[in-house]
Structure formats: structure tokens, C-alpha cells
Design a protein around this motif. Structure first.
Motif, short mmCIF file in Angstrom:
data_model
loop_
_atom_site.label_atom_id
_atom_site.label_comp_id
_atom_site.label_asym_id
_atom_site.label_seq_id
_atom_site.Cartn_x
_atom_site.Cartn_y
_atom_site.Cartn_z
N ASP A 307 -15.29 -4.59 6.28
CA ASP A 307 -14.01 -4.73 5.59
C ASP A 307 -13.77 -3.58 4.62
O ASP A 307 -14.61 -3.26 3.77
CB ASP A 307 -14.00 -6.06 4.84
CG ASP A 307 -12.74 -6.20 4.01
OD1 ASP A 307 -11.67 -6.34 4.61
OD2 ASP A 307 -12.85 -6.14 2.77
N HIS A 308 -12.60 -2.94 4.73
CA HIS A 308 -12.33 -1.72 3.98
C HIS A 308 -12.38 -1.94 2.47
O HIS A 308 -12.93 -1.12 1.73
CB HIS A 308 -10.95 -1.19 4.39
CG HIS A 308 -10.56 0.07 3.68
ND1 HIS A 308 -11.25 1.26 3.84
CD2 HIS A 308 -9.56 0.34 2.80
CE1 HIS A 308 -10.67 2.20 3.11
NE2 HIS A 308 -9.65 1.68 2.47
N LYS A 309 -11.81 -3.05 1.99
CA LYS A 309 -11.78 -3.29 0.54
C LYS A 309 -13.20 -3.40 -0.01
O LYS A 309 -13.53 -2.85 -1.06
CB LYS A 309 -11.00 -4.57 0.23
CG LYS A 309 -9.50 -4.33 0.14
CD LYS A 309 -8.77 -5.59 -0.29
CE LYS A 309 -7.28 -5.46 -0.01
NZ LYS A 309 -6.63 -6.77 0.04
N SER A 310 -14.01 -4.12 0.72
CA SER A 310 -15.40 -4.29 0.30
C SER A 310 -16.12 -2.93 0.31
O SER A 310 -16.86 -2.60 -0.62
CB SER A 310 -16.06 -5.30 1.24
OG SER A 310 -17.43 -5.08 1.33
N GLU A 311 -15.87 -2.14 1.34
CA GLU A 311 -16.48 -0.80 1.41
C GLU A 311 -16.00 0.07 0.25
O GLU A 311 -16.78 0.85 -0.32
CB GLU A 311 -16.16 -0.15 2.76
CG GLU A 311 -16.57 1.31 2.90
CD GLU A 311 -18.08 1.54 2.93
OE1 GLU A 311 -18.83 0.56 3.12
OE2 GLU A 311 -18.50 2.69 2.75
N MET A 312 -14.72 -0.05 -0.11
CA MET A 312 -14.21 0.74 -1.23
C MET A 312 -14.91 0.36 -2.53
O MET A 312 -15.20 1.21 -3.37
CB MET A 312 -12.69 0.53 -1.38
CG MET A 312 -11.85 1.25 -0.33
SD MET A 312 -12.05 3.08 -0.35
CE MET A 312 -13.24 3.29 0.99
N ARG A 313 -15.18 -0.94 -2.71
CA ARG A 313 -15.91 -1.38 -3.91
C ARG A 313 -17.32 -0.79 -3.92
O ARG A 313 -17.81 -0.33 -4.95
CB ARG A 313 -15.98 -2.91 -3.96
CG ARG A 313 -14.75 -3.55 -4.56
CD ARG A 313 -14.97 -5.03 -4.89
NE ARG A 313 -15.17 -5.83 -3.68
CZ ARG A 313 -14.19 -6.42 -3.00
NH1 ARG A 313 -12.95 -6.31 -3.39
NH2 ARG A 313 -14.46 -7.12 -1.92
N VAL A 314 -17.96 -0.77 -2.76
CA VAL A 314 -19.31 -0.18 -2.68
C VAL A 314 -19.23 1.32 -2.99
O VAL A 314 -20.05 1.86 -3.74
CB VAL A 314 -19.93 -0.41 -1.29
CG1 VAL A 314 -21.22 0.38 -1.14
CG2 VAL A 314 -20.19 -1.90 -1.06
N LYS A 315 -18.22 1.99 -2.42
CA LYS A 315 -18.09 3.44 -2.65
C LYS A 315 -17.89 3.73 -4.13
O LYS A 315 -18.43 4.70 -4.66
CB LYS A 315 -16.90 3.99 -1.84
CG LYS A 315 -17.27 4.31 -0.38
CD LYS A 315 -16.62 5.63 0.07
CE LYS A 315 -17.33 6.20 1.28
NZ LYS A 315 -16.55 6.08 2.51
N ALA A 316 -17.06 2.90 -4.79
CA ALA A 316 -16.83 3.11 -6.22
C ALA A 316 -18.12 2.86 -7.00
O ALA A 316 -18.49 3.62 -7.90
CB ALA A 316 -15.71 2.18 -6.70
#
Lengths: 348, 348, 348
Positions: A307-316
């Protein structure tokens, strides 16, 4: 060439404000349009530039107000209307209305009406070319291939034997369709080639970019669904099934037997591992690698993609890592100090 | 064409259960095989489908029991046996047993027996084509090139000058061998091209996919070892040495002067930085980038690539990062509270 | 061929130690140079190998001492000098000093002096080929294309209509310039193709590798700046502007309308998202994805790409993650114990 404004308006089912007999001689983007040409403004924000340009006519949205010096064509979607009108000013590429004398066409090839076959084209036995097809210079078409009506093959395209290509397909230069799939049976001494017995089916209105490769199936068919658009340097392996109206951006790779639904978007450099199923309306972000099935209506990113949103949180969060380590070490020291304090407290 | 079952059994050194005089007219995967054709079941799990298919004969493992309606060929490795038999039913691609009159072949080219040279092929001076070689339409072969026996070049392949290609090599459409390496000497004002004086050596039984690029060496040779199989859209830079029986999957890139051992597998989109050494029996996972030497018998992944198991642990931990930050912050607050508690404790 | 040492010295403005009338018959790298040939040693560390080689002459730096058996050419930059001298020993590829009879050249094509046009080349109406240009076999050149002086197109290159190519440009085999940009206007029912009305401008001294794709602009021009060198299998989308003297390594992808400055280096497999601006003197590390504007004089890496040093710190910290989680869990237990201890302390 020139076309009357009233005729252009009919093409896009628009509403005209201006002289219907105005002759338009071309189209252009807002930065390079010229006098007696037509441009467009997708929304009111872009209108000023179009008004300041030398264009004689502008395609705008319905809310746009009348202006003194320009004819306006009002439509719901100016960019789409512009694309449709622009097509009328675009020369038909590679149209020569003949079979060039240097082309090598097998005697039994079935040729439609109004076809163009360019210099040094080779078409092998048993193939069929639909009406209005244009085959540019240097194209190779193997045996038992069928090419639908009004399909366009750019120069040096290679279509290997038994490929089925639909109507209104565009394949750009250097692209290879029907190369052998990458299949070997490995033993202790060698990788033995598994004959690739299947074919490739390219459905109607597909576009393939330049230097794309699409492998034939091991058995059965590799399928590119109707209306799907594939960008340059994309690799599609054997037995892949791509649904309808997908967008496959440059340098994507799809491994063997992956099955993708309709309206899937794979952004640039993304990859899909073999034998997976990707649902409809899925978007995969650039350079992401899909490693397991993806349900319909998902937006995935990362490697492994999820899931993109979850991946974005990990990236941040990832960016905070060096600091996190410092904070953890600091905290460890503090806890140690607390321990010492408690242990040395008089009432223990 | 048709072949007797007893002859097929000999090809794969198998054990027959069924009528040796049965005529087999083709082969097919379990989903598209037809009557009087042969298919295979790699293991007992796949057998039901094969039994339910219209196939007249099935290649199976030795433990498989006799069935009433199908002939069985029992072997150690059904998939390998199927591949070997399938090859006998596969037409020899691009075989025309002539030099097409449109081909441009220099007078001094040394031509073997039983060769096929397709339409619009160019072969330059000083080159040599081995027995049984098939050169499809639109191929370019530069000067001083040697092509081994039974080698097959698909349409529009480009083999630049001085390349040495072994026997039983397959090069698929659009692939370029012997392009100049990417070598420049950079100054304050320009990148000056360094002439690429070396060549490319493709050893026996190599297969290259479609639209691959293999650069010639700066000096010396770029080498693709015997039996190595390269997938589509792979880039191999100047002076790379690829060992024997490697598998290089689609869209891999190998930078200049990298040296890879035997039986190396580079999964899709992987990369190897220049001037590195990769040992034998190494696997590199998809999209991983090798940035330092890799010892033999390793499985590497990630960027920078390192031991796969360790990278998997990092990848799993990475997903916990956002939560980790929350937990750390919570713990910081708890420690703060403890501190306050202790500091306010009456006996301090 | 052979050249006198005194003439070679003049080419590179060097200082000679040795017999000026020595005849040099070729050049080679230190590992494959032969007697009567010339090699180079970029710095004193490499000198031993050159001295031990059969070379008759060595290009060295000024600090190098005289040696008994070899002629020395002393210069500031031996590799650059070697490249310049090597060029004099390199045959001019694809030079045939004629228009091959199988070439199909439109009547109105403007042809310069001393040009070479190979077998099965097609050149369409309205195009112009500069003096000394070499067009290898199987190349397609569309209508209204201009090709500058001394430009070299390798076999099977495709240059679509209206492309402008400067002087001393090199384009390697299989590369496609002027393919349609990937532009569609998407509705609920289809992706409607937006005609790509622009062109491509390749400035002087550009080199493009093999199987590269460069799309024409939607409107206006896609531009590759003077002296820029592009490696194999690179994708450059419509309306990209690449500055001067950039280095774009293999398998890079640059999305639509991105604007890059001068002296930008994009390492292998890097990507640039569309509509971004990248300044001058920027380096982007391998496989990094640029997702926002990059200021001049930066070194970026990662995805999303950001300052390389900061990314390196994150990458290093990332490896500690599994251990970090263990440490955090341990610390949580310790804090819990402390809490219990305090809560159970008699004076609470």
C-alpha cells in the motif's frame, strides 16, 4: 492544408464563438502556435498565455468568457478536443499507397486495400495485412502473422511468426514482438532451451513504444489487451496477460505468466514478478517491484510493493533513522543512570 | 509432420508404456494440447490435468502408474524431455537454404554449407559464416566477423566488426553486439571519445534476447561465456567477462570491466557496478545493485547488495519503522516520568 | 598504416624522448599492445606494466624519468593523448564513399560531399545530409531531417521525420530518435492519443549509445545539448531538455519535460520524474530516482533522491535496524522493571 472552424467544431461537438468560415491552417502548443492556427487552454489558469499568443482560435472550457480577438471553441475537455482536431492536421506517417519495389512480400500474403508497404520490408508466407495498414521501411513480418486494419508499424519493427495484431494498433520503431520467451530447463551441465511454441496477441488500439520487447508464450498466448499503451524500452515476458486500457510506462518489466487486469498503470521502471495476479484499476509507483498478488483498486509502491500510503510513511520514517539511533542510545544512557540512581537509593 | 512414439522415446532415453507405433503430430502445454499430440506432467500433482486433456501421450516421472487411455513416456525429468521432443516439432526458424538475392554479401565472405541468408542482409568484407548458420532479414554483419556453425541471428540484429560468435548461438531480434563502449576522457571543456579498439567474443551455445546491447572492449575483449543465456533489454558494457552457464534476466545492466564467474544468476533489473568480481554460483535478486566483490556460492540482494537473508531481515524491520518511532517516543516519555518520580521522591 | 613518432607528438602537443623517425603501426592497452605499437601509463603506478610490455613507445606524464628501451611521449594527461592518437589508427567505420545501389534516397534529398550511404538505407523527401556523413546499412531517415557534417549513424538506426542532428554526432546501432512521445488524454473509456507535433534536436558532438530511444516533443522540441554522451538503452521522453556535456549512463530514464543543466551525470539506471529542473554540475547516483528539483552542484542519491551524504548515513543506519528493534525491546523491558521497582518501593 486548411480546415474551416465550423468543421473543427463539429469534430469535437463544441460550441463556437467566432467566425465559422475562419480557415485554420494548423495547431500548436501555447508556446509555439502561430497566426491562423489553433491552440487550447485546459483551464482558465492557462488562458492568459493562449490569449497573448498569435493563435487565431482557442479551445476552452464552457465557463470561459468571450474575448474580442480570438475565436473560441468551448468544450468539456479542451485537451481531448485539441488532440482530436490536431489529428486532422497530422500527416499520415509512412503512407505511400504502394508496395515499394524493394519490399520482399511472399506470393501468398493476403493484402488489404489502401495499404502502404515501405522499402526493404519483408513479409513471409501465410501472413495477412488489413486494409489501410502502413508498414514502414525495414519492417520484418514473419509467417502466419495477421495485421488488422489501419495498423501502423514504424521502421525496423520485427513481428515474428504467428503474431496476431488487431486494428488501429501503432508499433513504434525497433520494437520486437514474438521473440522467444526466456525458458530453459536447467541441469547440472547446461540450461536446455525450452521451445517457445505459443504466440503473441496484440488487441485493437494498442500502442507500443520504441525498442519494446514482447515475448511469445511458451504455449498459449502472450496477450496485450485492447487500448493498452506501452511506453519505450518495456519488457513483457512470455505468457503475460495485460488487460485493457493499461498504461505501462518506460522501462517497466513484467515477468513470465503475470496476469494484469484492466486500467492498470505501471509507472516507469516498475517491475512485476512472474506468475502474479494484479487486479483492475491498480497503480504501481515508479521503480516499485510487485512481489505478490495485488487486489483491484490499489495504489502500491516500494520493493516489495505494498500500500502506497504505508510505504510513504516508511519512507518518511527511514530518513529519521540516523537520528533515531542517536536518540535510542541517549535513552539507554538515561535508563542506565536511572537504574544506578535507584540501586543506590538509601531505601533499597 | 509426425513422429512415431518409439522414436520419441529414444530421443529422451525414456521408458515407454503404450503403442510404439503411435504417430504423434505435435506437442502442447497441458492447457492447449490436442488429440494425437504429446504433453508432460512434471510431477504427479500436474498429472490429473494431463490425463483430462486430449493428449495421446504424456511424459511423466518413473513413479507414475499406468493409465488406460494414454501412452506414457517415463523419464527422470519430464520438462527436460518435453523440451527435447518439442524441438523436433519446431520448425527451423529463418531457414531458406539460399542467399536471398537482395542480400549484400562482400565477395570475400567465407560461406559454410547449408546456410540461410535472408532478405536485405548485409555482410561486410573478411567475415566468415559457419555451416548451417541462419541469418534472418535485415541483419547487419560488419567486417572480420566470424559466426559459428548452426548459429541463428533473428531479424535486424547488428553484429559490428571483428565480433567472434561461436556455434549454436541464438541472437534474437534487434540486438546489437559490438557497439562502442562508453569511454570518454573528460576535460574542463569536453568528454573526449576514447576509441574502443577491442572486440566481443560470444562463446558456443549462448543465447541473447531481443534488443540487448553488448559493447566491444576498450582494448581486449568483452566475453560472454559458453552456455550463458541473456534475456531481453540487457546492457553489458565494455570489457565485461561473463562466465559459463550464467542466467542474466531482463533489463539487467553490467558496468564496464566487471568479471562474473560461472553459473551466476542475475535476476531482472539487477545491476553490477564496474570493475568488480563476482564468484561462481552467485545469485543476485531482482533490482539489486552489486557494489563490491561477491564471493562464490552467495545469494545477494539489496542496494548495496549483501547477503540475502540479512537483507530480508532489514526489509522486514524497515516496515516496523513508523511504529518504532512511536514506541521510542512513548518510551522517552515514560523514562521522563520515571525521572520525575525519582527526583520528587521524598528520600532524595 | 604507420605514423612517425614525431607526427604523433605533434597531435598531442607532447614532449618526445626517443627517435622521432620511429614508425608506429598501432596502439593498444597495456595488456595487449605489441611491438612497434604505442601504449600509455596514466600515472607512475601503471608505468611498470607498460615498461614490461612489448610496446615501442609509451605516453607518460612529465615527471616520468627517461628509460632505455622505450620512446616516451610526455604530456599532461596520457589517457587523453592516447585517445587522440588512437583515433588516427582507428578505421573510419562505415566509410564506403558512395551511395550504395540498394539505398532508397528520395530525389530531392540534399547530399553533401564525401558521404557514405550504406546498403538498404532509406532517406525520405526533403532531408539534408551534411559533408562527410556516414549512414550505415539499414538506417531509416524520415522526411525533413537534417544531418550535420561528419555525423555517423550506425546500422539500423531510425531517425524519424523532422529531426535535426548536428555535426560530429555519433548514433549507435538500433537507436530510435523522434518516436512519438507517450501522450494520451484519458477518459472513462479510453486513452486518446495526443498527436506529437514537435521534433528532436540533437546538437553537435553528441553521442547516443545502442538501442536508445528519444521521443519527439508534444509541441516544440526535445533537445540533447552539445557534447552530451548517452549510453545504451536510455529512454528520453518528450520535451526533455538535456544540457551540454552531460553523461547519461546505461538504462537511465528521463520523464517528460524534465530540464537538466550542463555537466549533469546520471549514473546507470537512474530516473528523473517529469517536469523537474536539475541544475548544472549535478551527479545522481546509480538507480536513484529524482522526484523534485535539484540545485546546481549537488550529488544526489536514493529514492526519493536527496543529498548523497545524508542518504549514505541513512543506508548505513538501515542495516542496524534489526538490531535496533531488539535494543528497543530490551530497553522497554528495563524501563518496565524500573517502573515496577519504583512502584513497589516502600516509600511510595
Amino acid at each position: 492544408m486548411s480546415l474551416l472552424l465550423e468543421d473543427l467544431v463539429k469534430i469535437v461537438d463544441g460550441e463556437l464563438e467566432g467566425d465559422p468560415t475562419l480557415e485554420i491552417i494548423g495547431v500548436g502548443g501555447v508556446n509555439d502556435v502561430e497566426n491562423r492556427e489553433l491552440t487550447f487552454a485546459q483551464n482558465p489558469n492557462y488562458l492568459d498565455k493562449a490569449l497573448a499568443s498569435p493563435a487565431s482560435a482557442i479551445i476552452v472550457t464552457h465557463e470561459c468568457e468571450t474575448v474580442p480577438n480570438k475565436a473560441l471553441i468551448k468544450v468539456d475537455n479542451p485537451r481531448l478536443a485539441f488532440a482530436k482536431i490536431a489529428q486532422n492536421f497530422t500527416p499520415e506517417l509512412f503512407k505511400i499507397d504502394q508496395i515499394h519495389p524493394t519490399a520482399v512480400v511472399a506470393d501468398d500474403v493476403e493484402l488489404g486495400d489502401d495499404i502502404s508497404i515501405g522499402p526493404n520490408v519483408t513479409i513471409e508466407s501465410g501472413s495477412k495485412i488489413g486494409d489501410g495498414a502502413r508498414i514502414a521501411a525495414g519492417v520484418y513480418i514473419g509467417s502466419q502473422v495477421s495485421i488488422g486494419d489501419n495498423t501502423l508499424l514504424h521502421p525496423n519493427v520485427v513481428i515474428n511468426a504467428e503474431t496476431k495484431i488487431g486494428s488501429e494498433v501503432i508499433i513504434q520503431a525497433g520494437t520486437v514482438v514474438g521473440s522467444d520467451g526466456y525458458g530453459y530447463e536447467s541441469t547440472d551441465t547446461e540450461h536446455y532451451k525450452v521451445p517457445q511454441l505459443g504466440d503473441v496477441i496484440i488487441e485493437d488500439k494498442v500502442e507500443l513504444g520504441a525498442n519494446v520487447t514482447i515475448d511469445r508464450a511458451a504455449t498459449g498466448s502472450t496477450i496485450i489487451g485492447e487500448g493498452t499503451k506501452v511506453d519505450n524500452l518495456v519488457h513483457i515476458a512470455h505468457n503475460v496477460k495485460l488487460g485493457r486500457n493499461c498504461l505501462v510506462i518506460a522501462q517497466v518489466g513484467i515477468a513470465g505468466s503475470a496476469q494484469l487486469g484492466d486500467w492498470v498503470t505501471l509507472a516507469g521502471k516498475a517491475g512485476v514478478i512472474g506468475h502474479l495476479t494484479v487486479g483492475d484499476n491498480v497503480t504501481v509507483a515508479a521503480q516499485s517491484i510487485v512481489t505478490k498478488d495485488v487486489p483491484s483498486d490499489s495504489f502500491y509502491s516500494g520493493y516489495p510493493a505494498r500500500d502506497h500510503k504505508s510505504e510513504m510513511r516508511v519512507k518518511a520514517a527511514r530518513r529519521k533513522l540516523p537520528n533515531l539511533i542517536k536518540e535510542l542510545n541517549k535513552l539507554k544512557r538515561e535508563v542506565k543512570e536511572l537504574e544506578n540512581k535507584i540501586d543506590s537509593s538509601p531505601n533499597e
